[in-house]
Design a protein around this motif. Sequence first.
Motif, PDB file in Angstrom:
ATOM      1  N   LEU A 292      -6.996 -32.359 -24.307  1.00  0.00           N
ATOM      2  CA  LEU A 292      -7.162 -30.950 -24.674  1.00  0.00           C
ATOM      3  C   LEU A 292      -5.848 -30.354 -25.188  1.00  0.00           C
ATOM      4  CD1 LEU A 292      -9.425 -29.697 -21.767  1.00  0.00           C
ATOM      5  CD2 LEU A 292     -10.060 -29.968 -24.173  1.00  0.00           C
ATOM      6  N   LEU A 293      -4.751 -30.739 -24.563  1.00  0.00           N
ATOM      7  CA  LEU A 293      -3.441 -30.277 -25.013  1.00  0.00           C
ATOM      8  C   LEU A 293      -3.156 -30.773 -26.428  1.00  0.00           C
ATOM      9  CD1 LEU A 293      -0.815 -28.828 -23.991  1.00  0.00           C
ATOM     10  CD2 LEU A 293      -0.002 -31.088 -23.369  1.00  0.00           C
TER      11      LEU A 293
ATOM     12  N   ARG B 120      12.385 -29.982 -13.975  1.00  0.00           N
ATOM     13  CA  ARG B 120      11.742 -31.082 -14.686  1.00  0.00           C
ATOM     14  C   ARG B 120      10.325 -31.318 -14.182  1.00  0.00           C
ATOM     15  NH1 ARG B 120      15.087 -35.411 -13.430  1.00  0.00           N
ATOM     16  NH2 ARG B 120      13.705 -35.960 -11.737  1.00  0.00           N
ATOM     17  N   ASN B 121      10.055 -31.017 -12.922  1.00  0.00           N
ATOM     18  CA  ASN B 121       8.731 -31.252 -12.350  1.00  0.00           C
ATOM     19  C   ASN B 121       7.661 -30.343 -12.927  1.00  0.00           C
ATOM     20  OD1 ASN B 121       9.495 -33.342 -10.641  1.00  0.00           O
ATOM     21  ND2 ASN B 121      10.248 -31.894  -9.131  1.00  0.00           N
ATOM     22  N   TYR B 122       8.058 -29.294 -13.624  1.00  0.00           N
ATOM     23  CA  TYR B 122       7.089 -28.357 -14.171  1.00  0.00           C
ATOM     24  C   TYR B 122       6.784 -28.600 -15.638  1.00  0.00           C
ATOM     25  CZ  TYR B 122       7.787 -26.135  -9.738  1.00  0.00           C
ATOM     26  OH  TYR B 122       7.844 -25.900  -8.388  1.00  0.00           O
ATOM     27  N   LEU B 123       7.281 -29.664 -16.213  1.00  0.00           N
ATOM     28  CA  LEU B 123       6.910 -30.050 -17.560  1.00  0.00           C
ATOM     29  C   LEU B 123       5.556 -30.765 -17.500  1.00  0.00           C
ATOM     30  CD1 LEU B 123      10.356 -31.290 -18.876  1.00  0.00           C
ATOM     31  CD2 LEU B 123       9.202 -29.149 -19.408  1.00  0.00           C
ATOM     32  N   PRO B 124       4.784 -30.736 -18.587  1.00  0.00           N
ATOM     33  CA  PRO B 124       3.411 -31.250 -18.507  1.00  0.00           C
ATOM     34  C   PRO B 124       3.296 -32.730 -18.141  1.00  0.00           C
ATOM     35  CG  PRO B 124       3.898 -30.441 -20.724  1.00  0.00           C
ATOM     36  CD  PRO B 124       5.074 -30.152 -19.881  1.00  0.00           C
TER      37      PRO B 124
ATOM     38  N   MET C   9      -2.814 -27.852 -16.172  1.00  0.00           N
ATOM     39  CA  MET C   9      -3.879 -26.985 -16.671  1.00  0.00           C
ATOM     40  C   MET C   9      -3.290 -25.695 -17.242  1.00  0.00           C
ATOM     41  SD  MET C   9      -7.345 -25.910 -14.667  1.00  0.00           S
ATOM     42  CE  MET C   9      -7.419 -27.529 -13.953  1.00  0.00           C
ATOM     43  N   LEU C  10      -2.265 -25.172 -16.598  1.00  0.00           N
ATOM     44  CA  LEU C  10      -1.606 -23.970 -17.100  1.00  0.00           C
ATOM     45  C   LEU C  10      -0.943 -24.230 -18.454  1.00  0.00           C
ATOM     46  CD1 LEU C  10      -0.928 -21.042 -16.345  1.00  0.00           C
ATOM     47  CD2 LEU C  10       1.183 -21.905 -15.351  1.00  0.00           C
ATOM     48  N   TRP C  11      -0.264 -25.356 -18.600  1.00  0.00           N
ATOM     49  CA  TRP C  11       0.317 -25.721 -19.894  1.00  0.00           C
ATOM     50  C   TRP C  11      -0.769 -25.824 -20.962  1.00  0.00           C
ATOM     51  CZ3 TRP C  11       5.022 -26.030 -21.971  1.00  0.00           C
ATOM     52  CH2 TRP C  11       6.111 -26.061 -21.120  1.00  0.00           C
TER      53      TRP C  11
ATOM     54  N   LEU D  98      -3.775 -24.394 -21.023  1.00  0.00           N
ATOM     55  CA  LEU D  98      -4.329 -23.080 -21.348  1.00  0.00           C
ATOM     56  C   LEU D  98      -3.367 -22.244 -22.182  1.00  0.00           C
ATOM     57  CD1 LEU D  98      -6.103 -22.159 -18.000  1.00  0.00           C
ATOM     58  CD2 LEU D  98      -7.155 -22.803 -20.174  1.00  0.00           C
ATOM     59  N   ILE D  99      -2.079 -22.350 -21.916  1.00  0.00           N
ATOM     60  CA  ILE D  99      -1.097 -21.614 -22.708  1.00  0.00           C
ATOM     61  C   ILE D  99      -1.096 -22.097 -24.154  1.00  0.00           C
ATOM     62  CG2 ILE D  99       1.395 -21.292 -23.055  1.00  0.00           C
ATOM     63  CD1 ILE D  99       1.637 -21.150 -19.982  1.00  0.00           C
ATOM     64  N   VAL D 100      -1.104 -23.412 -24.356  1.00  0.00           N
ATOM     65  CA  VAL D 100      -1.081 -23.946 -25.724  1.00  0.00           C
ATOM     66  C   VAL D 100      -2.392 -23.644 -26.442  1.00  0.00           C
ATOM     67  CG1 VAL D 100      -0.898 -26.058 -27.093  1.00  0.00           C
ATOM     68  CG2 VAL D 100       0.623 -25.702 -25.173  1.00  0.00           C
ATOM     69  N   ILE D 101      -3.516 -23.685 -25.730  1.00  0.00           N
ATOM     70  CA  ILE D 101      -4.802 -23.327 -26.343  1.00  0.00           C
ATOM     71  C   ILE D 101      -4.794 -21.857 -26.749  1.00  0.00           C
ATOM     72  CG2 ILE D 101      -7.249 -22.938 -25.822  1.00  0.00           C
ATOM     73  CD1 ILE D 101      -7.207 -25.569 -24.268  1.00  0.00           C
TER      74      ILE D 101
END
Length: 120
Positions: free
Chosen positions: A29-30, A68-72, A101-103, A105-108
């Motif tokens: 999806l990303l 770094r842990n918060y990158l997709p 999922m947050l990444w 949704l942001i890119v979508i």
Amino acid sequence: MRDTALEFEMDIMIEALAGATGYLTLTALLSAAIGALFRRSTTALVALLGYYFVVSPLTRGLMPSISRNYLPDTAGYYMYMLPSPDEINVLTPLQGAGILMLWTLIVITVAIIFYRKRDA
């Protein structure tokens, strides 16, 4: 499976497979959102492969482990990797799924906004 030489619990295996399936689904999806953003699937493919195989490994040495842990890709890693006694897992599989999922949704959302501005 329980009678083999290397025993493992079936529920742990199902959890890992569900996490890997979710990781691949959210990554697809990303990539579709990035493809819509660039209007070309080849550009999206180059951007994602460049991120996953070049930028992300380079940031492992440059960025602190907390950010770094918060990158997709790293958050998605925690979705399917089983906890091990040798490694401290920072995120749970559910937290990794939420961040990825947050990444996504942001890119979508960004892709929809740019699509509406370009084609409206």
